[in-house]
Motif scaffolding. Sequence first.
Motif, PDB file in Angstrom:
ATOM      1  N   HIS A   1       2.775  -1.263   9.905  1.00  0.00           N
ATOM      2  CA  HIS A   1       3.777  -0.473  10.630  1.00  0.00           C
ATOM      3  C   HIS A   1       3.137   0.113  11.881  1.00  0.00           C
ATOM      4  O   HIS A   1       1.979   0.529  11.847  1.00  0.00           O
ATOM      5  CB  HIS A   1       4.275   0.698   9.776  1.00  0.00           C
ATOM      6  CG  HIS A   1       4.801   0.300   8.437  1.00  0.00           C
ATOM      7  ND1 HIS A   1       5.995  -0.366   8.276  1.00  0.00           N
ATOM      8  CD2 HIS A   1       4.288   0.455   7.196  1.00  0.00           C
ATOM      9  CE1 HIS A   1       6.189  -0.588   6.978  1.00  0.00           C
ATOM     10  NE2 HIS A   1       5.176  -0.106   6.299  1.00  0.00           N
TER      11      HIS A   1
ATOM     12  N   HIS B   1       1.524  -6.475   6.106  1.00  0.00           N
ATOM     13  CA  HIS B   1       2.307  -5.245   5.898  1.00  0.00           C
ATOM     14  C   HIS B   1       1.768  -4.177   6.835  1.00  0.00           C
ATOM     15  O   HIS B   1       0.931  -3.365   6.465  1.00  0.00           O
ATOM     16  CB  HIS B   1       2.195  -4.814   4.424  1.00  0.00           C
ATOM     17  CG  HIS B   1       3.038  -3.625   4.069  1.00  0.00           C
ATOM     18  ND1 HIS B   1       3.349  -3.306   2.766  1.00  0.00           N
ATOM     19  CD2 HIS B   1       3.646  -2.687   4.825  1.00  0.00           C
ATOM     20  CE1 HIS B   1       4.101  -2.218   2.728  1.00  0.00           C
ATOM     21  NE2 HIS B   1       4.282  -1.818   3.977  1.00  0.00           N
TER      22      HIS B   1
ATOM     23  N   GLU C   1      10.031  -3.487   6.474  1.00  0.00           N
ATOM     24  CA  GLU C   1      10.056  -3.133   5.084  1.00  0.00           C
ATOM     25  C   GLU C   1      11.246  -2.234   4.773  1.00  0.00           C
ATOM     26  O   GLU C   1      11.604  -1.381   5.560  1.00  0.00           O
ATOM     27  CB  GLU C   1       8.743  -2.399   4.725  1.00  0.00           C
ATOM     28  CG  GLU C   1       8.641  -1.983   3.283  1.00  0.00           C
ATOM     29  CD  GLU C   1       7.434  -1.039   3.082  1.00  0.00           C
ATOM     30  OE1 GLU C   1       6.996  -0.404   4.043  1.00  0.00           O
ATOM     31  OE2 GLU C   1       6.964  -0.927   1.948  1.00  0.00           O
TER      32      GLU C   1
ATOM     33  N   ASP D   1      -0.466  -1.492   5.334  1.00  0.00           N
ATOM     34  CA  ASP D   1       0.572  -0.470   5.146  1.00  0.00           C
ATOM     35  C   ASP D   1       0.236   0.824   5.884  1.00  0.00           C
ATOM     36  O   ASP D   1       0.009   1.872   5.281  1.00  0.00           O
ATOM     37  CB  ASP D   1       0.844  -0.193   3.662  1.00  0.00           C
ATOM     38  CG  ASP D   1       2.115   0.654   3.500  1.00  0.00           C
ATOM     39  OD1 ASP D   1       2.864   0.804   4.489  1.00  0.00           O
ATOM     40  OD2 ASP D   1       2.351   1.167   2.384  1.00  0.00           O
TER      41      ASP D   1
ATOM     42  N   TRP E   1       1.691   3.279   7.069  1.00  0.00           N
ATOM     43  CA  TRP E   1       2.974   4.018   7.042  1.00  0.00           C
ATOM     44  C   TRP E   1       2.831   5.426   7.564  1.00  0.00           C
ATOM     45  O   TRP E   1       3.801   6.060   7.964  1.00  0.00           O
ATOM     46  CB  TRP E   1       3.577   4.020   5.644  1.00  0.00           C
ATOM     47  CG  TRP E   1       2.782   4.782   4.622  1.00  0.00           C
ATOM     48  CD1 TRP E   1       1.599   4.396   4.066  1.00  0.00           C
ATOM     49  CD2 TRP E   1       3.107   6.044   4.033  1.00  0.00           C
ATOM     50  NE1 TRP E   1       1.168   5.347   3.165  1.00  0.00           N
ATOM     51  CE2 TRP E   1       2.077   6.369   3.118  1.00  0.00           C
ATOM     52  CE3 TRP E   1       4.183   6.933   4.170  1.00  0.00           C
ATOM     53  CZ2 TRP E   1       2.079   7.545   2.364  1.00  0.00           C
ATOM     54  CZ3 TRP E   1       4.188   8.100   3.413  1.00  0.00           C
ATOM     55  CH2 TRP E   1       3.152   8.401   2.522  1.00  0.00           C
TER      56      TRP E   1
HETATM   57 ZN   LIG Z   1       4.995   0.047   4.162  1.00  0.00          ZN
END
Ligand SMILES: [Zn+2]
Length: 284
Positions: free
Chosen positions: A23, A21, A123, A238, A240
């Motif tokens: 980004h 996961h 995602e 993640d 993000w």
């Molecule tokens: Zn994410």
Amino acid sequence: MALAFTGAAAADYAGPIFDAHLHYNEEAFNGSEGPHPLPDVLARMQRNGVRAIVANSRPNEGTKSLAQAPQTRQAGVAVVPFVRLYRTRADYSNWFRDESIYDMVLAELARGTAAGPYRGLGEFHLYESANANGPVARKLMALAEERELAVLAHVDDAAIDLLMANTPSRGAKVRLIWAHTGIGGAPVGRVDKLLAKYPRLMGELSYRPGLTCEGGKLCPEWRQLLLKYPTRFLLGSDTWVNQRWLQYDDTMKGYRSWLGELPAEVQRRIAWENGASLFGLTRP
Ligand SMILES: [Zn+2]
């Protein structure tokens, strides 16, 4: 002195990690001048033993740059590219009914990346479970199953059932990676039931409430769940927001620490093997 051994900490997991996961959004690099250009993020992966990533980004340019850069291969990082459904932040709350997103996904799939074809979608987020039945959400789930694309979904447990129901096999065949395994903290018993019901549902563990307890150790009921389903969980960073890049070392250290509490075979599965076998990667 025998007592001295009882309190000894288990050794941290030391093998390769599959970051399922990740980004690489535009604010991280802004063309090339952002705070986290390619050499920076690759160095973070490399020094943490991350040898494969599910890459997705808003917009998709970040993923493509990771996929095509010779430095990525030099860093020993395999890229599993996913099509992000978002061109801008506004798309977060509208993608499930926006036909232009479906067209964008088809165009991206046709184009592929320098690291090969896209392997998944997401995602994506659903802040209301009912939007899993939006017209574009339905079409994308059917598309994922038909084209054997995995799905990375940040949704609640109710939406897992709805998304699965929107595939031709009603959830039997689609590989759905549940981002955070439910960031709202669905009870462990409910997660257990969903894993039992959908054989290809996988739980990604970033931000999972209740996973770790005092001192970063696994909470007992989560430890049991991981041992019950050792082939069904994945790790993720993640990234993000840019702050998550700054925390990348700590995130991975935290994973290595609690993995060390598990039997060696389970450590290896959660850290690497589950992700690698989902996408047919060979051992680094
Ligand atoms: Zn994410």
